[in-house]
Design an enzyme around this catalytic site. Structure first.
Site, PDB file in Angstrom:
ATOM      1  N   ARG A 231       0.846  -1.181   0.000  1.00 34.59           N
ATOM      2  CA  ARG A 231       0.000   0.000   0.000  1.00 34.59           C
ATOM      3  C   ARG A 231       0.889   1.240   0.000  1.00 34.59           C
ATOM      4  NH1 ARG A 231      -3.183  -2.735  -1.664  1.00 34.59           N
ATOM      5  NH2 ARG A 231      -5.274  -3.292  -0.943  1.00 34.59           N
ATOM      6  N   GLU A 259       3.466  12.248  -8.379  1.00 39.81           N
ATOM      7  CA  GLU A 259       4.275  13.129  -9.222  1.00 39.81           C
ATOM      8  C   GLU A 259       5.720  13.200  -8.762  1.00 39.81           C
ATOM      9  OE1 GLU A 259       4.019  17.583 -11.257  1.00 39.81           O
ATOM     10  OE2 GLU A 259       2.509  16.915  -9.803  1.00 39.81           O
ATOM     11  N   HIS A 272       0.088   0.057 -10.233  1.00 38.42           N
ATOM     12  CA  HIS A 272      -0.660  -0.891  -9.402  1.00 38.42           C
ATOM     13  C   HIS A 272      -0.949  -2.179 -10.181  1.00 38.42           C
ATOM     14  CE1 HIS A 272      -3.905  -1.365  -6.020  1.00 38.42           C
ATOM     15  NE2 HIS A 272      -2.847  -2.146  -5.859  1.00 38.42           N
TER      16      HIS A 272
END
Length: 407
Positions: A231, A259, A272
């Protein structure tokens, strides 16, 4: 007929497990009994009053308002372990490309596209700028030894790495699945100090948010390589970027981009991809469907993140009914519930009661049908969150169980 609402595209192979004629499945459906979701954000979604359960086809439930669901008696399921192999394989790949700058090398060699016959010679001359160490013989620290972490540890050991793991909450099943060659770290700090490579496989909670920060990075070896496929919030990105720029961290690979990370050299971000395989999506969908069927038809709960594991001893009594009652985990709840049942002249054949922090769940088998009046009486008991009646029904196959984990 049970009604199932799908949010996101769910594997057709998994949805096919719902028996035709007994279940209606659609993306838009009135008064659904349950919801299956992947990544759709449900925090701002108005969940219909008819919903009894939400199944996340994956491990993480950050996109589901779990606390609100608990207050309403909605069981939230996840599918831990169903995507474990997919994530493990990507982590193994990341171990390799965090060491060997294959992406940079591939980008560079494409710049030779117009050099014709000179390409082999130029490639040989330029390859020295892309040297990287082997992983064999190096030490990998695995933080979190659930379904994914244990597989990563075993795979890395098979590739010739020394592996140390840290998980103060390791389950018995996960411990049995670990190779005997995987060593146990006495503490998180001890693991951080010994590892050449570190990979994160813990869920994001209040306790683990920002787990990797400047203080922890200072304990690591110089030139460590850090991987996060669990995560994004486990890592303080600003602290990691500073460590990468200083050379403390040789490479950071994350499945969660922002960013600042994308603008930093020696940081590799992926979109992901951990569970993005057709096999993982199918496995997650199948597990989610099996768990929902077992819950809706039998009241059983397996792999819930907000309710206790609870299974009845046998099928719903054919001539009677099964009460599924959720209540606040406070004193005298069972006494009030059983007293109301007895006052209605009903006999309890069997009862299972389990609790988890502030919530308790009961499966009560009765020898006769239950009237709407009795159900309403039970609902008026202070502390009762929800009451559901399952009339005599058939038992579906047992839901697949697995250890809790991060993606």
């Amino acid at each position: 007929m049970y009604k199932i609402q799908t949010m996101n595209k769910i594997s057709a192979e998994g949805l096919s497990l719902f028996p035709h004629g007994k279940y209606e499945v659609a993306g838009a459906i009135l008064d659904p009994d349950a919801v299956i979701v992947r990544s759709a954000d449900m925090h701002e979604t108005e969940i219909p009053a008819s919903v009894r359960a939400i199944a996340r086809a994956g491990a993480g439930v950050n996109n589901i308002p779990v606390a609100r669901c608990t207050e309403r008696g909605i069981v939230v399921f996840n599918t831990p372990g169903a995507n474990a192999n997919a994530v493990k394989e990507l982590v193994v790949a990341a171990l390799l490309f965090s060491s060997r700058p294959v992406f940079q090398a591939e980008s560079w060699v494409k710049t030779l596209a117009d050099k014709g016959d000179e390409i082999p010679t130029l490639a040989e001359k330029g390859k020295s700028q892309f040297v990287g160490p082997e992983i064999q013989g190096k030490t990998l620290g695995v933080i979190g030894l659930g379904a994914i972490g244990a597989r990563v540890a075993n795979a890395a050991q098979g590739l010739g790495m020394e592996v140390i793991g840290y998980d103060p909450f390791i389950s018995v099943d996960a411990a049995w699945s670990l190779s005997r060659a995987v060593h146990r770290a006495e503490s998180l700090d001890a693991l951080l100090a010994k590892a050449d490579y570190i990979t994160l496989h813990v869920p994001q909670t209040d306790a683990t948010k920002g787990l990797i920060n400047a203080e922890k990075i200072a304990l690591m070896k110089d030139g460590v390589r850090l991987l996060n496929f669990s995560r994004g919030g486990l890592v303080i990105n600003g602290d990691v970027i500073a460590a990468v720029n200083s050379g403390k961290i040789a490479c950071f690979v994350s499945d969660f981009s922002d960013e600042a990370l994308l603008k930093t050299d020696r940081v590799i971000c992926l979109p992901h991809l951990g569970a993005s395989t057709p096999e993982a999506e199918e496995n997650c969908a199948r597990m989610a469907v099996q768990q929902l069927m077992d819950f809706l038809e039998n009241g059983n709960i397996v792999n819930s993140v907000n309710f206790p594991k609870c299974r009845a001893e046998g099928p719903v009594p054919p001539a009677g009914a099964r009460l599924c009652i959720a209540n606040k985990n406070v004193p005298n709840m069972l006494g009030q519930i059983t007293a109301a049942i007895a006052a209605a002249g009903l006999n309890i054949e069997s009862m299972t009661n389990q609790n988890r922090t502030d919530i308790a769940y009961n499966l009560i088998d009765l020898d006769a049908p239950v009237s709407d009046e009795i159900v309403e009486q039970l609902r008026t008991i202070g502390g009762v969150v929800s009451v559901r009646v399952i009339p005599g029904a058939q038992v579906v196959g047992e839901a697949v169980e697995a250890d809790s984990d991060d993606d």
